[in-house]
Design an enzyme around this catalytic site. Structure first.
Site, mmCIF file in Angstrom:
data_model
loop_
_atom_site.group_PDB
_atom_site.id
_atom_site.type_symbol
_atom_site.label_atom_id
_atom_site.label_comp_id
_atom_site.label_asym_id
_atom_site.label_seq_id
_atom_site.Cartn_x
_atom_site.Cartn_y
_atom_site.Cartn_z
ATOM 1 N N ILE A 1 10.514 22.333 13.813
ATOM 2 C CA ILE A 1 10.453 23.559 12.676
ATOM 3 C C ILE A 1 9.362 23.220 11.597
ATOM 4 O O ILE A 1 9.278 23.975 10.829
ATOM 5 C CB ILE A 1 11.793 23.824 11.934
ATOM 6 C CG1 ILE A 1 12.325 22.403 11.437
ATOM 7 C CG2 ILE A 1 12.695 24.575 12.943
ATOM 8 C CD1 ILE A 1 13.593 22.731 10.586
ATOM 9 N N GLY A 2 8.575 22.131 11.959
ATOM 10 C CA GLY A 2 7.611 21.852 10.876
ATOM 11 C C GLY A 2 7.083 20.452 11.168
ATOM 12 O O GLY A 2 7.343 19.663 12.070
ATOM 13 N N GLY B 1 5.553 17.565 8.793
ATOM 14 C CA GLY B 1 5.383 17.269 7.346
ATOM 15 C C GLY B 1 4.408 15.811 7.258
ATOM 16 O O GLY B 1 4.013 15.541 8.560
ATOM 17 N N GLY B 2 3.901 15.201 6.374
ATOM 18 C CA GLY B 2 2.954 14.266 6.187
ATOM 19 C C GLY B 2 3.588 13.009 6.748
ATOM 20 O O GLY B 2 2.763 12.251 7.053
ATOM 21 N N PHE B 3 4.728 12.879 7.138
ATOM 22 C CA PHE B 3 5.249 11.692 7.504
ATOM 23 C C PHE B 3 6.017 11.920 8.931
ATOM 24 O O PHE B 3 6.363 11.018 9.480
ATOM 25 C CB PHE B 3 6.621 11.344 6.673
ATOM 26 C CG PHE B 3 6.094 11.021 5.173
ATOM 27 C CD1 PHE B 3 5.653 9.692 4.818
ATOM 28 C CD2 PHE B 3 6.089 12.140 4.210
ATOM 29 C CE1 PHE B 3 5.173 9.486 3.626
ATOM 30 C CE2 PHE B 3 5.422 11.490 2.994
ATOM 31 C CZ PHE B 3 5.340 10.175 2.749
ATOM 32 N N ASP C 1 2.470 14.414 -3.506
ATOM 33 C CA ASP C 1 1.986 15.240 -2.417
ATOM 34 C C ASP C 1 2.857 16.795 -2.868
ATOM 35 O O ASP C 1 3.273 17.281 -1.754
ATOM 36 C CB ASP C 1 2.614 15.040 -1.249
ATOM 37 C CG ASP C 1 1.423 15.696 -0.198
ATOM 38 O OD1 ASP C 1 0.506 16.204 -0.401
ATOM 39 O OD2 ASP C 1 1.935 15.380 1.213
#
Ligand SMILES: *[C@@H]1O[C@H](CO)[C@@H](O)[C@H](O)[C@H]1NC(C)=O
Ligand SMILES: *[C@@H]1O[C@H](CO)[C@@H](O)[C@H](O)[C@H]1NC(C)=O
Ligand SMILES: *[C@@H]1O[C@H](CO)[C@@H](O)[C@H](O)[C@H]1NC(C)=O
Ligand SMILES: *[C@@H]1O[C@H](CO)[C@@H](O)[C@H](O)[C@H]1NC(C)=O
Ligand SMILES: *[C@@H]1O[C@H](CO)[C@@H](O)[C@H](O)[C@H]1NC(C)=O
Ligand SMILES: *[C@@H]1O[C@H](CO)[C@@H](O)[C@H](O)[C@H]1NC(C)=O
Ligand SMILES: *[C@@H]1O[C@H](CO)[C@@H](O)[C@H](O)[C@H]1NC(C)=O
Ligand SMILES: *[C@@H]1O[C@H](CO)[C@@H](O)[C@H](O)[C@H]1NC(C)=O
Ligand SMILES: *[C@@H]1O[C@H](CO)[C@@H](O)[C@H](O)[C@H]1NC(C)=O
Ligand SMILES: *[C@@H]1O[C@H](CO)[C@@H](O)[C@H](O)[C@H]1NC(C)=O
Ligand SMILES: *[C@@H]1O[C@H](CO)[C@@H](O)[C@H](O)[C@H]1NC(C)=O
Length: 865
Positions: free
Chosen positions: A513-514, A516-518, A630
């Site tokens: 669903i996405g 992220g930065g990590f 962030d």
């Protein structure tokens, strides 16, 4: 102790005293005194199952002050007292009549009574919950002690809005002390002199569960709660370990403590504020409080140029006895003698802070120090000031000065001044610039004074602890770092999952669903059917399990309605996964920029406020300040009713600075990066404020700050007549620059998202834009703190005026953005490169430092993508 005996006898359900049997009822024409019931240490009533007793009781060691009390029998803890302000001797008499209870001294002098009642008393009952009730003949309640709490509530008791708890003066004397606890529609707060110094919602352990109006506070076996909706909704909760009996008490130390009793063991489950230096009068008037992390007791001293008033007083007065502290004209002790003497100010040392600066609005904003002092000089109730240099905020200390907090944190720019009077009028006195003549005062050796104070303080504090052995705060559930992390069983803390469990929950990581930065985020369903978002972390400089778990415990313990809740984690071999609550409306960037129904202005206001509150909580609400690092629309998630929640907070702590700046800059979160990422200056909470300002502008415009201008944005170059304007670029515009220009021209409506089609006023936009511009000041110290941003967005305080000298870099950056964009695709360059270009062609600009070069050459240009 004779309690054990007492209990043994109690288990036979009653004890005979002078032929009288202790029961839960007594009837009119009953009298009691301590002497009378000396065999049962003053008790004359006992609750049904023996948990509580009512007694004429003396809490101290000296047998002088006796009170009508309800006592928890096993721990001998007083949970209610009647005549706290009017103690009697051991022969003082409590009498129950048809008109209620009254207490008199032996000679008949009146001390206390219940108020007039609706009808005649039939009986006095002590219930199993510890409630002392006057009953009429139909078993109705005429009066009950639960409606008139002193400093404690017990399980089953409701502290309603409008009621308050008052601390006792000490453990031995029950008269009203300095502190009050009261409820508002949204919170529990502690006050001194009617000034708030603590709120429940700011505690790390407190989880804001809903926004209903608070009706009452209560404790039960599993926690401390604020309820709304006639008890059906929890507004704020503090989950605690299960315990059969606990009380919440406003301690004479000025702290709200929740204590549980397990057998004879007494344990503090919760203390607020944990830092005793946050209690306003902890070190007396003008005493300086230093937190001592090693012991629970704070250290007290007097500021330089001040001495203890007397051996047994904890307040400080000027060392030079020809000066004195003024008395407020509101005080009964005020005498107009003060008029005849001359007034000046003595400066408190560096790093001093006062409790009101965190809780009350300044009396004035944006004034200089001399204006602030003058405001105090003309007010006879003003005894001193605190002044914040960067914002020009002026705080008056009125009526009574409490203790001063010594803060070691570096971003404290507060100056404290105390008003002093000199005995004789001085002809050469100049009030305007009066600074205390420091040289005229004998400066005592600091260490000497300190030792003396510390000694005095130890003596003062080391009064016998009535509560017995109270466990230190190290036993609180908030510090699991030192415990075995394999068994988290504490409610509210994240659950540890097996990798297999999460594999199953996400159906082998099927629905992404996405990203992220990590790492990638997957949708999952836990066995209890709750939806979760599972984040599989990559990019971590893999750390030891223990360090990871320590950070997770900290993050997992942060609860706020505007922060995404961490439900669990997995740390197995090299796998690191985080399990978050699932947010059904996705992230702000999709709602704002995506092809979805337009966000109405009021919804945008809710989202902006929610995310500002979440960040403010991270910065100043929790025990440990957390800088998000962030902040961007992708990290603002939306739930029902456009409730905004910040995600990914605390994760930056899993990286070291080099890693995080590299990842952040390389990841293409351009546009939200504060200049200090690219210089060597410190990353602080103000770095988040910058990013929030950028997000705020995007909320206004409904488009990315760095993106092509949509044609519906009808700023006509010729119409503006401003040919120097760089917003007249060829197709591309840097929105913050456009916003700055429209702010200067007062044309706020031009900035509104065209999709709103005018359903917003210029004034609303103006507020947002002003706040946003202040947030993006280049100089971090000129950016407001997130708590001030919240107040400005709420309209509590007016938005401050943006400072042009600290916004010039927006112009340089903006021009280069549009120039660069004509040469290649807008996405092609990093922020850093634009900063470099801006710098090389505007070498005169002092605002962009050479540090960018060194940073960039070593980290950026050849860095990985
Ligand atoms: C209670 O005392 C009052 C006067 O002290 C007396 O008039 C009354 O009769 C007494 N009632 C009972 C039930 O003893
Ligand atoms: C006494 O009664 C109260 C309330 O009903 C209950 O909470 C408590 O556990 C009981 N105590 C004992 C010793 O039975
Ligand atoms: C009196 O009222 C209480 C509740 O207010 C109830 O628990 C109790 O059973 C009643 N006692 C009698 C004798 O009716
Ligand atoms: C606090 O406020 C109440 C009413 O608002 C007032 O009666 C009381 O005197 C005040 N107390 C102090 C210490 O200012
Ligand atoms: C305490 O109250 C909370 C909130 O209503 C509830 O969820 C919890 O189950 C209660 N605990 C007990 C032991 O009754
Ligand atoms: C110190 O305290 C004692 C009682 O505790 C009191 O009698 C005495 O007057 C006090 N001394 C001063 C200087 O206040
Ligand atoms: C104290 O005095 C000031 C000025 O005389 C007045 O404005 C203020 O209301 C007073 N406060 C109280 C609590 O009486
Ligand atoms: C008035 O002064 C006396 C003695 O200095 C002090 O004990 C008392 O607390 C003062 N009262 C007030 C209201 O400040
Ligand atoms: C103080 O006020 C009283 C009346 O309230 C007055 O009689 C006296 O002269 C005044 N003293 C001074 C020094 O102003
Ligand atoms: C003392 O000050 C009060 C208020 O600040 C003022 O009303 C009064 O006139 C002054 N008295 C003298 C003698 O200056
Ligand atoms: C402080 O501000 C006032 C008015 O804003 C001004 O008159 C005064 O000169 C300023 N003082 C200093 C020292 O800057």
């Amino acid at each position: 102790m004779d309690f054990i005996l007492f209990f043994l006898i109690l288990s036979l359900s009653s004890i005979p005293v002078f032929g009288f049997t202790l029961t839960e009822f007594v009837y009119p024409n009953f009298t009691a005194s301590n002497l009378h019931f000396i065999d049962s240490t003053g008790s004359f009533l006992v609750s049904n199952n023996g948990t509580f007793k009512a007694a004429i009781f003396n809490p101290g060691s000296e047998q002088v002050n006796f009170y009508l009390c309800v006592i928890h029998a096993e721990s001998n803890t007083i949970i209610w007292s009647a005549n706290g302000d009017a103690p009697v001797s051991n022969s003082g008499i409590m009498r129950l009549t048809k008109n209620g209870i009254d207490i008199t001294e032996k000679d008949g002098s009146f001390k206390w009574s219940t108020p007039p009642l609706k009808s005649e008393v039939y009986a006095l009952q002590l219930t199993a919950a510890g409630n002392l009730i006057l009953r009429d003949q139909f078993n109705g309640t005429l009066w009950q002690s639960f409606d008139h709490p002193t400093d404690t509530i017990v399980i089953g008791q409701k502290l309603r809005v409008g009621m308050m708890l008052s601390s006792a003066i000490s453990g031995d004397a029950l008269s009203k002390g300095h502190y009050r606890l009261s409820l508002t529609a949204s919170d529990t707060m502690l006050q001194w002199q009617n000034l708030t110094y603590w709120k429940l919602s700011m505690e790390t352990q407190a989880y804001t569960n809903s926004n209903y109006a608070v009706e009452y506070m209560s404790v039960n076996q599993t926690g401390l709660y604020l309820f709304g909706q006639r008890g059906s909704a929890v507004v704020i909760m503090v989950n605690l370990l299960q315990s059969t009996f606990r009380i919440a008490k406003l301690d004479d130390s000025g702290q709200l403590i929740v204590i549980s009793f397990v057998g004879s063991d007494i344990k503090r489950d919760f203390v607020g504020p944990v830092d005793a230096c946050r209690v306003p009068y902890v070190c007396g008037g003008l005493g300086v409080c230093t937190s001592d992390v090693l012991s629970d007791n704070p250290k007290c001293s007097c500021p330089a140029n001040f001495n203890l008033r007397s051996h047994n007083s904890s307040s400080c007065v000027p060392s030079d006895s020809s000066y004195s502290l003024p008395v407020s004209c509101n005080s009964t002790n005020y005498s107009n003698l003060s008029n005849s003497s001359s007034m000046s100010y003595i400066r408190l040392g560096f790093g001093m802070d006062y409790f009101t600066t965190g809780f009350t609005k300044p009396f004035r904003y944006g004034v200089n120090l001399s204006v602030c002092q003058n405001l105090c000089s003309v007010d006879c109730s003003c005894l001193g000031i605190f002044y914040a240099n960067s914002s020009g905020s002026c705080y008056k200390l009125e009526d009574e000065i409490g203790s001063i907090m010594l803060r070691t944190s570096t971003n404290n720019d507060l100056l404290g001044f105390v008003k002093i009077l000199s005995g004789v009028s001085n002809d050469s006195f100049d009030q305007e610039t009066a600074d205390f003549p420091l040289v005229a005062i004998v400066i005592l050796p600091f260490t000497g004074i300190f030792l003396l104070m510390a000694l005095a303080f130890i003596l003062w504090r080391s009064k016998p602890q009535r509560m017995g052995k109270i466990k230190s705060k190290k036993n609180q559930p908030s510090s699991p770092s030192s415990e075995d992390l394999d068994d988290f069983s504490i409610p509210g803390l994240p659950v540890r999952f097996e990798y297999k469990q999460l594999e199953a929950a996400t159906d082998n990581f099927k629905t992404q669903i996405g990203t992220g930065g990590f790492g990638a985020v997957y949708k999952g369903v836990l066995p209890d059917n709750s939806l979760v978002a599972v984040k599989k972390i990559i990019n971590l400089g893999i750390q030891g399990q223990r360090d990871f778990c320590t950070e997770i415990a900290i993050i997992g313990n942060i609860h706020h309605i505007n922060l995404v809740k961490l439900k669990g984690f997995c740390a197995q071999e090299r796998q690191r996964l985080l399990v978050y609550e699932y947010m059904n409306r996705g992230s702000l960037d999709r709602t704002l920029f995506g092809n979805v129904p337009v966000l109405e202005w009021q919804e945008r206001v809710e989202i902006a406020l929610g995310s500002a509150r979440g960040l403010a909580y991270l910065h100043s609400g929790c025990e440990q300040k957390i800088v998000h690092c962030d902040v961007k629309p992708e990290n603002i998630l939306l739930h029902d009713n456009f409730q905004a929640k910040i995600s990914d907070f605390g994760l930056s702590k899993l990286l070291n600075r080099e890693q995080s700046s590299l990842i952040t800059t390389m990841r293409g979160t351009r546009g939200y990066l504060a200049p200090e990422w690219l210089t060597s200056s410190a990353i602080s909470d103000k770095t988040d404020v910058y990013s929030f300002g950028m997000v705020l502008l995007e909320i206004v415009s409904g488009r990315k700050n760095c993106s092509a201008r949509t044609q519906s944005h009808s700023l006509d170059d010729t119409a503006t007549g401003d040919h120097s304007s760089s917003s007249s670029a060829r197709g591309l515009v840097y929105f913050p620059l456009f916003a700055l220009e429209m702010h200067e021209q007062g044309r706020y409506l031009e900035l509104a998202d065209p999709k709103l089609e005018g359903r917003v006023s210029g004034g609303d936009i103006e507020k947002f834009v002003r706040v946003a511009l202040c947030c993006v000041h280049e100089e971090p110290s000129l950016r407001p703190a997130m708590v001030s941003v919240v107040s400005m967005l709420e309209g509590e305080i007016p938005p401050t005026e943006p400072r042009m000298e600290s916004l010039n870099f927006v112009r340089f950056y903006g021009r280069h953005f549009s120039e660069a964009s004509t040469m290649e695709e807008a996405g092609g360059q990093t922020d850093a490169m634009l900063y470099v270009q801006a710098n090389t062609s505007h070498t005169t600009s002092r605002s962009i430092s050479n540090a960018y070069f060194s940073y960039i050459s070593s980290q950026q240009i050849s860095g990985p993508r």
